[in-house]
Design a protein around this motif. Structure first.
Motif, PDB file in Angstrom:
ATOM      1  N   ILE A   1       1.171  -1.331   0.109  1.00  0.00           N
ATOM      2  CA  ILE A   1       0.068  -0.020  -0.032  1.00  0.00           C
ATOM      3  C   ILE A   1       1.108   0.892  -0.094  1.00  0.00           C
TER       4      ILE A   1
ATOM      5  N   SER B   1      -7.080  -4.714   1.243  1.00  0.00           N
ATOM      6  CA  SER B   1      -5.778  -4.758   0.153  1.00  0.00           C
ATOM      7  C   SER B   1      -6.101  -6.356  -0.510  1.00  0.00           C
TER       8      SER B   1
ATOM      9  N   HIS C   1      -6.144  -2.410  -4.408  1.00  0.00           N
ATOM     10  CA  HIS C   1      -6.249  -2.004  -3.420  1.00  0.00           C
ATOM     11  C   HIS C   1      -7.512  -1.656  -3.118  1.00  0.00           C
TER      12      HIS C   1
END
Length: 339
Positions: A50, A100, A119
């Motif tokens: 992320i 995610s 995500h």
């Protein structure tokens, strides 16, 4: 942002695995080969992707499987029997709408379609730290430069922990961090400094001890001191630590448990993999009614790996640690009777 649930499909030892997690401390036990390290590393990989927006590229060194696991992506696939399309995934849920996922997708004969992350409803970064089972700071001198130039046999967790430890110290220290740092300073008898591409513990008498000649158990506490002092373990951090008890003197285990429980009270979500009965049991003994501690026991079945989760360590039915201790006790008693 805490991890609420993880789902793993067709990945290493996991077939179709789902686990609900505590927002506080998660203690993961299981026999060798039940995927404890793979679970921690998979969670870290998804969280870290992320922040780094790690996507699939045609460059082999940039594949997530290479960055975080140092293997061919197909080596992470559990069931390779299908000839058309194979999907392996590690999915993390943060809220009802936010998740995610790390994906490996194989199409055709040895053709990679995806080795990256995706995500949904993720508009945040995650402060995550992974501490490997093997202590690495004592070998950090020149490590990052060599790793940038050559294909070193170390995955990203080792690179990240050295990078994080080398960061400058935070200017602002909270009162709770000061308290924890003071506790660790008593254990290591000093403070940690990073000078001339090397780590040292400056003892209270002024002497400077190179990390490489300090006891490994002390180095583990020293690393934790440096990460906290750098401001990297704080409110809403997710801490992954593989076998934190390794090479730590048993008398120091309750101190480490006290520190980790205190971090949990500061909204640090903690994931620990351990083989130690004493270390795991101390969390049950030392927590109070408001502390969030959950024990997860991984065990093998024909379909892969399953997990039992309990708030009390002794309630785990598939408890390999207690089974080993019971076996030892039986042998001691049997040996005494033979005498």
């Amino acid at each position: 942002m805490n991890i609420k649930r993880v789902n793993i499909k067709n990945f290493t030892v996991f077939d179709d695995f789902e686990l609900n997690l505590s927002s506080g401390i998660n203690i993961i036990i299981g026999k060798n080969g039940t995927g404890k390290t793979h679970l921690l590393k998979g969670l870290y990989t998804v969280c870290d992707s992320i922040n780094n927006e790690t996507k699939y590229t045609s460059t082999y060194q940039n594949l997530i499987s290479q960055l975080y696991f140092k293997v061919n992506p197909f080596d992470l696939v559990r069931d390779k029997s299908k000839k058309d399309k194979i999907i392996s995934s590690v999915s993390i849920t943060y809220s009802e709408k936010s998740y995610s996922r790390y994906l490996i997708i194989k199409v055709g004969e040895n053709q990679l379609a995806e080795d990256g992350s995706m995500h949904k409803e993720v508009d945040f970064h995650i402060n995550n730290i992974f501490i490997p089972a093997t202590e690495i700071l004592s070998h950090s001198k020149g490590f990052l430069a060599l790793n940038n130039k050559y294909d070193m046999p170390f995955d990203k967790t080792y690179v990240d922990i050295i990078t994080n430890a080398e960061l400058p110290e935070s200017k602002n220290i909270s009162e709770i961090d000061k308290k924890i740092l003071n506790i660790i300073s008593k254990v290591i008898n000093g403070e940690v400094v990073y000078e001339n591409d090397n780590f040292y513990i400056v003892k209270k008498d002024g002497s400077k001890i190179d990390f490489s000649i300090e006891a490994e158990g002390i180095r583990k506490f020293a690393l934790l001191w440096k990460l906290i002092r750098n401001g990297l373990i704080d409110n809403e951090t997710i801490l992954f630590w593989d076998e934190p008890e390794a090479n730590i003197n048993p008398e120091l285990m309750p101190i480490l448990v006290d520190i980790l429980i205190e971090l949990q009270r500061c909204n640090v979500q903690v994931f620990l993999a351990t083989h130690s009965y004493n270390f795991a049991k101390y969390f049950e003994v030392k927590r109070n009614s408001n502390d969030k501690v959950l024990f997860h026991s991984l065990y093998k079945v024909e379909q892969g790996i399953k997990c039992q989760s309990e708030e009390n360590f002794g309630d785990l039915k598939n408890n390999s640690i207690i089974e080993a201790d019971t076996k030892l006790l039986d042998e001691v008693i049997e040996g005494n009777f033979e005498e």
